[in-house]
Design an enzyme around this catalytic site. Structure first.
Site, PDB file in Angstrom:
ATOM      1  CG  LEU A  17     -18.312   6.203  -1.869  1.00 26.78           C
ATOM      2  CD1 LEU A  17     -19.559   6.568  -2.678  1.00 26.78           C
ATOM      3  CD2 LEU A  17     -17.057   6.629  -2.641  1.00 26.78           C
ATOM      4  CB  ILE A  18     -13.856   3.308   0.923  1.00 30.89           C
ATOM      5  CG1 ILE A  18     -14.202   3.742   2.346  1.00 30.89           C
ATOM      6  CG2 ILE A  18     -12.343   3.124   0.773  1.00 30.89           C
ATOM      7  CD1 ILE A  18     -13.829   2.707   3.417  1.00 30.89           C
ATOM      8  CB  CYS A  21     -13.309  -1.503  -1.424  1.00 29.20           C
ATOM      9  SG  CYS A  21     -13.432   0.097  -0.613  1.00 29.20           S
ATOM     10  CB  SER A  23      -7.198  -6.359  -3.213  1.00 28.33           C
ATOM     11  OG  SER A  23      -6.622  -5.390  -4.078  1.00 28.33           O
ATOM     12  CE1 TYR A 164       1.492   5.478  -6.413  1.00 28.39           C
ATOM     13  CE2 TYR A 164       3.324   6.219  -5.047  1.00 28.39           C
ATOM     14  CZ  TYR A 164       2.043   5.728  -5.158  1.00 28.39           C
ATOM     15  OH  TYR A 164       1.303   5.492  -4.023  1.00 28.39           O
TER      16      TYR A 164
END
Length: 328
Positions: A17-18, A21, A23, A164
């Protein structure tokens, strides 16, 4: 230490499972695994907004509906994560790749606390929400692999990437603490740490920054960001930036390693810089090196990066030629 090569269940197709996705890196990773010639992976490619599934569907081609399926998942919504995992047969996930993320650059005086919280909600708490959902199942099965797409900025701070970087430091610390416990349950954790990656997401981030309002900070800082940082960033991305497909190659290496690494840097150019922190516990060596590189030797740095760009181009050309001749 336990090796995954000992696990007979590894012969079966792994469910991966990612997140994120639609882009960039997430799309490239999903397609790379789905098109694996050995068909070792069943990819569950997720995204927050399914209306943006078009590019992934096109890139997946014949693998769509075979080794790749697309599902909705918002890492900022625990109910969305739970619903996605519940929709899978027996909630079975062998590998989860936490890729969804957002960026933020600029002077901190120009960033609201709410904007900073939003970065953490995706980059840190988003990954934590996903891990909390899948980790108990992995522990019960005594098998699993948690992958986090982190950054070299999870190891070394970079000017004007304060928030970030902090979000990446947070997820690195979280995983560094969790990995010892996880290994007891035969669950592996891997942090993949790219440097600059050339994506539409990054291009949009920097394009917006060029037209930003920096009246909330002092003129010197605004000048430093707009004329020095942004210009230097363009040179860095153009010279040593990697493609999403390159990061996908590194993910495949990590997933197929006999003993998955805890940390894996994708860009060797950054290894010496991140190593400085461990050489000198005071932090003075790394701070001094970055200060001089930015404010004293910036012309030398730019010239060196342009040389590296030329060398990479020549190496890529040679590599492509060898592939055409069947020598590689």
């Amino acid at each position: 230490m336990y090796s995954r090569a000992q696990d007979a269940a590894e012969m079966a197709q792994s469910v991966v499972l990612i997140t994120g996705c639609s882009s960039g890196i997430g799309l490239a990773m999903a397609v790379k695994l789905a098109k694996d010639p050995q068909q070792r992976f069943k990819v569950v490619a997720t995204m927050r907004n399914l209306e943006r599934r078009g590019p992934l569907e096109e890139a997946a081609g014949e693998e769509l509906g075979q080794t790749l399926e697309i599902k909705q998942l918002d890492v900022c919504d625990a109910a969305s994560i739970h619903a996605c995992v519940e929709s899978l047969p027996d909630r079975h996930i062998d590998v989860v790749v936490n890729n969804a993320g957002v960026g933020m650059i600029g002077p901190i005086e120009c960033q609201s606390i709410e904007e900073m919280k939003a970065v953490f909600d995706t980059n840190f708490f988003g990954a934590v929400r996903v891990i909390k959902e899948v980790y108990p199942d992995m522990k019960k099965r005594r098998s699993g692999h948690i992958v986090v797409i982190s950054s070299v900025m999870g190891l070394q701070g970079i000017m004007f990437n304060d928030v970030y970087t902090a979000s990446k430091f947070a997820i690195e610390g979280f995983c560094e603490s969790l990995v010892i416990q996880a290994l007891k349950f035969n669950v592996f954790i891997s942090l993949i740490e790219p440097g600059p990656v050339v994506t539409e997401f990054e291009a949009k981030l920097y394009e917006d920054a060029e037209h930003g309002d920096y009246s909330s900070t002092d003129p010197d800082t605004a000048e430093m960001f707009t004329n020095m940082y942004l210009n230097n960033s363009k040179v860095i991305f153009n010279s040593i930036g990697q493609s999403p497909e390159e990061i996908a190659e590194h993910l495949l290496k990590v997933l197929t390693a006999e003993l998955p690494p805890f940390r894996h840097q994708t860009n060797a150019m950054y290894t010496p810089l991140t190593a400085l922190k461990h050489i000198d516990p005071t932090g003075n060596m790394a701070t001094d090196a970055f200060y001089k590189m930015v404010f004293q030797y910036d012309r030398v740095m730019k010239a060196s990066l342009m040389c590296l760009k030329m060398l990479r181009w020549k190496a890529q050309k040679l590599n492509n030629g060898m592939k055409m001749l069947g020598l590689k």
